[in-house]
Design a protein around this motif. Structure first.
Motif, PDB file in Angstrom:
ATOM      1  N   GLU A  10      35.211  36.086  34.351  1.00  9.00           N
ATOM      2  CA  GLU A  10      36.090  36.443  35.475  1.00  9.00           C
ATOM      3  C   GLU A  10      36.765  37.767  35.128  1.00  9.00           C
ATOM      4  O   GLU A  10      37.247  37.950  34.014  1.00  9.00           O
ATOM      5  N   PHE A  16      42.104  42.761  43.134  1.00  6.83           N
ATOM      6  CA  PHE A  16      41.063  41.747  43.321  1.00  6.83           C
ATOM      7  C   PHE A  16      40.810  40.927  42.065  1.00  6.83           C
ATOM      8  O   PHE A  16      41.003  41.388  40.950  1.00  6.83           O
ATOM      9  N   ILE A  17      40.359  39.705  42.309  1.00  9.56           N
ATOM     10  CA  ILE A  17      39.812  38.842  41.264  1.00  9.56           C
ATOM     11  C   ILE A  17      38.314  38.812  41.507  1.00  9.56           C
ATOM     12  O   ILE A  17      37.856  38.592  42.632  1.00  9.56           O
ATOM     13  N   ARG A  19      35.152  36.719  40.534  1.00  9.51           N
ATOM     14  CA  ARG A  19      34.836  35.404  39.980  1.00  9.51           C
ATOM     15  C   ARG A  19      33.465  34.962  40.463  1.00  9.51           C
ATOM     16  O   ARG A  19      32.862  35.604  41.317  1.00  9.51           O
ATOM     17  N   ASP A  25      32.601  29.371  49.299  1.00  7.16           N
ATOM     18  CA  ASP A  25      32.542  30.738  49.810  1.00  7.16           C
ATOM     19  C   ASP A  25      31.476  30.927  50.879  1.00  7.16           C
ATOM     20  O   ASP A  25      31.332  32.025  51.439  1.00  7.16           O
ATOM     21  N   CYS A  75      37.415  38.839  45.486  1.00 10.63           N
ATOM     22  CA  CYS A  75      38.427  38.081  46.237  1.00 10.63           C
ATOM     23  C   CYS A  75      39.777  38.785  46.184  1.00 10.63           C
ATOM     24  O   CYS A  75      40.219  39.208  45.112  1.00 10.63           O
ATOM     25  N   ASP A  76      40.426  38.869  47.322  1.00 18.95           N
ATOM     26  CA  ASP A  76      41.762  39.440  47.414  1.00 18.95           C
ATOM     27  C   ASP A  76      42.709  38.624  46.529  1.00 18.95           C
ATOM     28  O   ASP A  76      42.753  37.395  46.616  1.00 18.95           O
ATOM     29  N   ARG A  77      43.462  39.298  45.667  1.00 17.80           N
ATOM     30  CA  ARG A  77      44.378  38.604  44.740  1.00 17.80           C
ATOM     31  C   ARG A  77      45.433  37.777  45.467  1.00 17.80           C
ATOM     32  O   ARG A  77      45.837  36.716  44.983  1.00 17.80           O
ATOM     33  N   THR A  79      45.409  36.633  48.880  1.00 15.02           N
ATOM     34  CA  THR A  79      44.955  35.632  49.846  1.00 15.02           C
ATOM     35  C   THR A  79      43.772  34.803  49.356  1.00 15.02           C
ATOM     36  O   THR A  79      43.426  33.804  49.975  1.00 15.02           O
ATOM     37  N   ASN A  80      43.129  35.236  48.270  1.00 15.36           N
ATOM     38  CA  ASN A  80      41.903  34.640  47.743  1.00 15.36           C
ATOM     39  C   ASN A  80      40.745  34.750  48.729  1.00 15.36           C
ATOM     40  O   ASN A  80      39.722  34.083  48.593  1.00 15.36           O
ATOM     41  N   GLU A  81      40.881  35.604  49.746  1.00 19.79           N
ATOM     42  CA  GLU A  81      39.823  35.806  50.729  1.00 19.79           C
ATOM     43  C   GLU A  81      38.648  36.544  50.093  1.00 19.79           C
ATOM     44  O   GLU A  81      38.830  37.525  49.378  1.00 19.79           O
ATOM     45  N   LEU A  82      37.423  36.057  50.355  1.00 21.83           N
ATOM     46  CA  LEU A  82      36.218  36.732  49.900  1.00 21.83           C
ATOM     47  C   LEU A  82      36.012  37.972  50.766  1.00 21.83           C
ATOM     48  O   LEU A  82      35.899  37.864  51.987  1.00 21.83           O
TER      49      LEU A  82
END
Length: 191
Positions: A10, A16-17, A19, A25, A75-77, A79-82
């Motif tokens: 990761e 961004f993350i 992963r 997803d 992924c947005d840090r 919102t965790n949105e892809l």
């Protein structure tokens, strides 16, 4: 290359993350990979159903387990949105090389997403995967991706005529390269 026990790395950037792609997803990935503008230069036709996105995720997982490729979810840090994916494929360990590929949702185009993610992934590739060379194949008409790889320091090596087949036609692709020494020199200049 490394067998089934290797854990998926990761990575983190300021926004961004990065992963491993997961079955959850699938809907977001489908939204991206069913968009004509995204798929125009992707090398395959737009997806038609969510189950196809699940198959793509399973394929990436299998390729990682076999040591042939790696694909991160971007992924947005907050919102965790892809918002896209990025990774290496055509991995040839005995030659210390791979190709980079990426796609980003059109809602995030021209916001530096791919540049930020690619910088982290390239650094990881040279440091952890011990790449000597990373290649990028980009359609001449894909102006955004051509600008991106050039900004990352990739050097154009030539045009591969009718190299890919997508959307019912053959496509030329521009071959770019980035050697570890070129990356290190670029990084040194940025300090």
């Amino acid at each position: 290359m490394w067998g089934l026990k290797r854990s998926f790395p990761e990575l983190a950037t300021p926004r961004f993350i990065l992963r491993e792609l997961e079955p959850r997803d699938a809907r977001a990935l489908y939204t991206i990979l069913s968009t004509e503008e995204v798929m125009r230069y992707y090398g395959s036709d737009p997806l038609l159903a969510v189950y196809e996105a699940k198959n793509v995720i399973a394929y990436f997982k299998d390729q990682f387990q076999q040591g042939k490729a790696i694909r991160w979810a971007i992924c947005d840090r907050l919102t965790n949105e892809l918002v896209g994916t990025i990774g290496f494929h055509n991995w040839t360990p005995q030659y210390y090389r791979a190709e980079i590929g990426f796609e980003v949702s059109p809602h995030y185009w021209r916001q530096g997403v791919a540049f930020e993610a690619a910088t982290a992934v390239i650094q990881h590739g040279f440091e952890e995967f011990k790449f000597h060379r990373i290649s990028a194949l980009v359609a001449p008409g894909n102006e955004g991706s051509n600008r991106l790889v050039q900004k990352l320091g990739f050097i154009e090596e030539g045009l591969l005529h009718d190299y890919a087949y997508s959307h019912g036609r053959f496509m030329d692709l521009t071959m770019y390269r980035l050697l570890k020494t070129e990356w290190e020199e670029k990084e040194h200049l940025m300090i």
